[in-house]
Write a protein that holds these residues in place. Structure first.
Motif, short mmCIF file in Angstrom:
data_model
loop_
_atom_site.label_atom_id
_atom_site.label_comp_id
_atom_site.label_asym_id
_atom_site.label_seq_id
_atom_site.Cartn_x
_atom_site.Cartn_y
_atom_site.Cartn_z
N LEU A 1 0.81 -1.22 0.00
CA LEU A 1 0.00 0.00 0.00
C LEU A 1 0.84 1.26 0.00
N GLN A 2 1.91 1.30 0.80
CA GLN A 2 2.72 2.50 0.88
C GLN A 2 3.34 2.83 -0.47
N ARG A 3 3.89 1.83 -1.13
CA ARG A 3 4.49 2.05 -2.45
C ARG A 3 3.44 2.54 -3.44
N TRP A 4 2.24 1.97 -3.38
CA TRP A 4 1.18 2.36 -4.30
C TRP A 4 0.75 3.82 -4.06
N LEU A 5 0.63 4.22 -2.80
CA LEU A 5 0.25 5.60 -2.50
C LEU A 5 1.29 6.59 -3.01
N TYR A 6 2.56 6.25 -2.82
CA TYR A 6 3.62 7.10 -3.38
C TYR A 6 3.51 7.17 -4.90
N CYS A 7 3.17 6.05 -5.53
CA CYS A 7 3.03 6.01 -6.99
C CYS A 7 1.91 6.96 -7.44
N LEU A 8 0.78 6.94 -6.75
CA LEU A 8 -0.33 7.85 -7.08
C LEU A 8 0.09 9.30 -6.91
N ALA A 9 0.76 9.59 -5.78
CA ALA A 9 1.20 10.97 -5.54
C ALA A 9 2.17 11.42 -6.63
N ASP A 10 3.06 10.55 -7.06
CA ASP A 10 4.03 10.91 -8.11
C ASP A 10 3.31 11.22 -9.43
N HIS A 11 2.32 10.42 -9.78
CA HIS A 11 1.59 10.66 -11.03
C HIS A 11 0.83 11.98 -10.97
N ILE A 12 0.20 12.26 -9.84
CA ILE A 12 -0.54 13.53 -9.72
C ILE A 12 0.43 14.71 -9.79
N ARG A 13 1.56 14.61 -9.09
CA ARG A 13 2.55 15.69 -9.16
C ARG A 13 3.04 15.89 -10.59
N HIS A 14 3.32 14.80 -11.29
CA HIS A 14 3.77 14.91 -12.68
C HIS A 14 2.72 15.60 -13.53
N SER A 15 1.45 15.25 -13.34
CA SER A 15 0.39 15.86 -14.13
C SER A 15 0.30 17.36 -13.88
N VAL A 16 0.42 17.76 -12.60
CA VAL A 16 0.33 19.18 -12.27
C VAL A 16 1.55 19.94 -12.79
N GLU A 17 2.73 19.38 -12.59
CA GLU A 17 3.96 20.10 -12.97
C GLU A 17 4.15 20.19 -14.48
N THR A 18 3.67 19.21 -15.22
CA THR A 18 3.85 19.22 -16.68
C THR A 18 2.62 19.73 -17.42
N GLY A 19 1.48 19.81 -16.72
CA GLY A 19 0.25 20.22 -17.37
C GLY A 19 -0.33 19.16 -18.27
N GLU A 20 0.07 17.91 -18.09
CA GLU A 20 -0.50 16.82 -18.88
C GLU A 20 -1.88 16.48 -18.35
N VAL A 21 -2.89 16.75 -19.16
CA VAL A 21 -4.29 16.60 -18.74
C VAL A 21 -4.96 15.56 -19.63
N PRO A 22 -5.59 14.53 -19.05
CA PRO A 22 -6.36 13.61 -19.88
C PRO A 22 -7.43 14.37 -20.65
N PRO A 23 -7.55 14.15 -21.95
CA PRO A 23 -8.54 14.91 -22.72
C PRO A 23 -9.96 14.53 -22.35
N PRO A 24 -10.92 15.40 -22.63
CA PRO A 24 -12.33 15.05 -22.37
C PRO A 24 -12.69 13.75 -23.07
N ALA A 25 -13.48 12.94 -22.39
CA ALA A 25 -13.86 11.64 -22.94
C ALA A 25 -15.10 11.15 -22.23
N VAL A 26 -15.70 10.11 -22.77
CA VAL A 26 -16.81 9.44 -22.09
C VAL A 26 -16.28 8.88 -20.77
N PRO A 27 -17.02 9.04 -19.67
CA PRO A 27 -16.56 8.46 -18.40
C PRO A 27 -16.19 6.99 -18.55
N ASP A 28 -15.13 6.60 -17.86
CA ASP A 28 -14.58 5.26 -18.04
C ASP A 28 -14.74 4.36 -16.82
N THR A 29 -15.18 4.93 -15.70
CA THR A 29 -15.33 4.15 -14.47
C THR A 29 -16.64 4.52 -13.79
N HIS A 30 -17.07 3.66 -12.86
CA HIS A 30 -18.27 3.93 -12.08
C HIS A 30 -18.14 5.26 -11.33
#
Length: 229
Positions: free
Chosen positions: A91-120
């Motif tokens: 769990l700890q490694r996974w939480l760090y992985c999520l935090a790293d991806h979110i930080r990367h998205s914010v710092e680089t401005g990489e935004v998933p494009p608009p799309a049909v919802p993919d999850t519940h």
């Protein structure tokens, strides 16, 4: 003592939003790429609450750095991570992985494009009032409450709901229709949002949504006291 609602939200509110995105989804994130659930969370949050991403990154990282012990979890003094199908040791490694991806998205401005919802979780985050409407008025209890008459259910929703929420539902109906989903995919979307009965025959799911939106719009243009059709 258990956390107060204010303290819970201050320390874990956005972390909880991230975890809710994994309802029905695997924790399949890797250091190389975010999984379906995190991608859906990023897409919706970027387009609705972009300021919350930095908060999510911080809360994920702080939780990973200071995981609660069993006693404090039992006392309710910490947020308990829902079961996402991972061994506790990962769990700890996974939480760090999520935090790293979110930080990367914010710092680089990489935004998933608009799309049909993919999850519940993304369906309900994007169409909250439609989820309330379908889950509350078009569950399996429809025949018991409204004699299997969907028009009565729509009228009951309209008459018992604040006009501002009715207007919000109309907007969400039009937004869903704008996705132009094929009928099988539209039916799946309605099921994700809580509908447990079929649209009245011979209407397709899309045609029924058009009809409901039209009925609600027609009713909203009439002033108080004016008769309905």
């Amino acid at each position: 003592m258990p956390l107060s609602p204010l303290e819970h939200d201050r320390r874990y509110g956005e972390l909880d939003q991230v975890m809710r995105a994994y309802a029905g989804c695997p924790a399949d994130d890797t250091p190389e790429r975010p999984g379906r659930a995190l991608t859906a969370y990023l897409r919706h949050t970027w387009h609705t609450r972009p300021w919350a991403l930095a908060l999510a990154e911080r809360q994920l990282r702080e939780y990973a750095e200071h995981p609660p012990g069993r006693l404090r979890l039992r006392l309710g003094e910490f947020y308990a991570i829902p079961d996402v199908g991972l061994p506790e040791a990962d769990l700890q490694r996974w939480l760090y992985c999520l935090a790293d991806h979110i930080r990367h998205s914010v710092e680089t401005g990489e935004v998933p494009p608009p799309a049909v919802p993919d999850t519940h979780g993304e369906w309900h985050a994007r169409f909250p009032e439609l989820g309330q409407f379908l889950g509350g008025w078009f569950s399996q209890d429809l025949p018991d409450e409204f004699g299997d008459d969907p028009d009565l259910a729509v009228a009951d929703y309209r008459e018992s709901t604040d006009p501002q929420l009715v207007a919000r539902l109309i907007g969400e109906l039009r937004e869903l229709l704008a996705l132009d989903l094929p009928d099988p995919e539209c039916a799946l979307a309605l099921a994700e949002l809580g509908m447990e009965v079929d649209p009245p025959a011979p209407l397709t799911p899309g045609a029924w949504l058009h009809l409901v939106a039209g009925k609600l719009e027609d009713a909203s243009t009439r002033g108080p006291g004016q008769p309905t059709e």
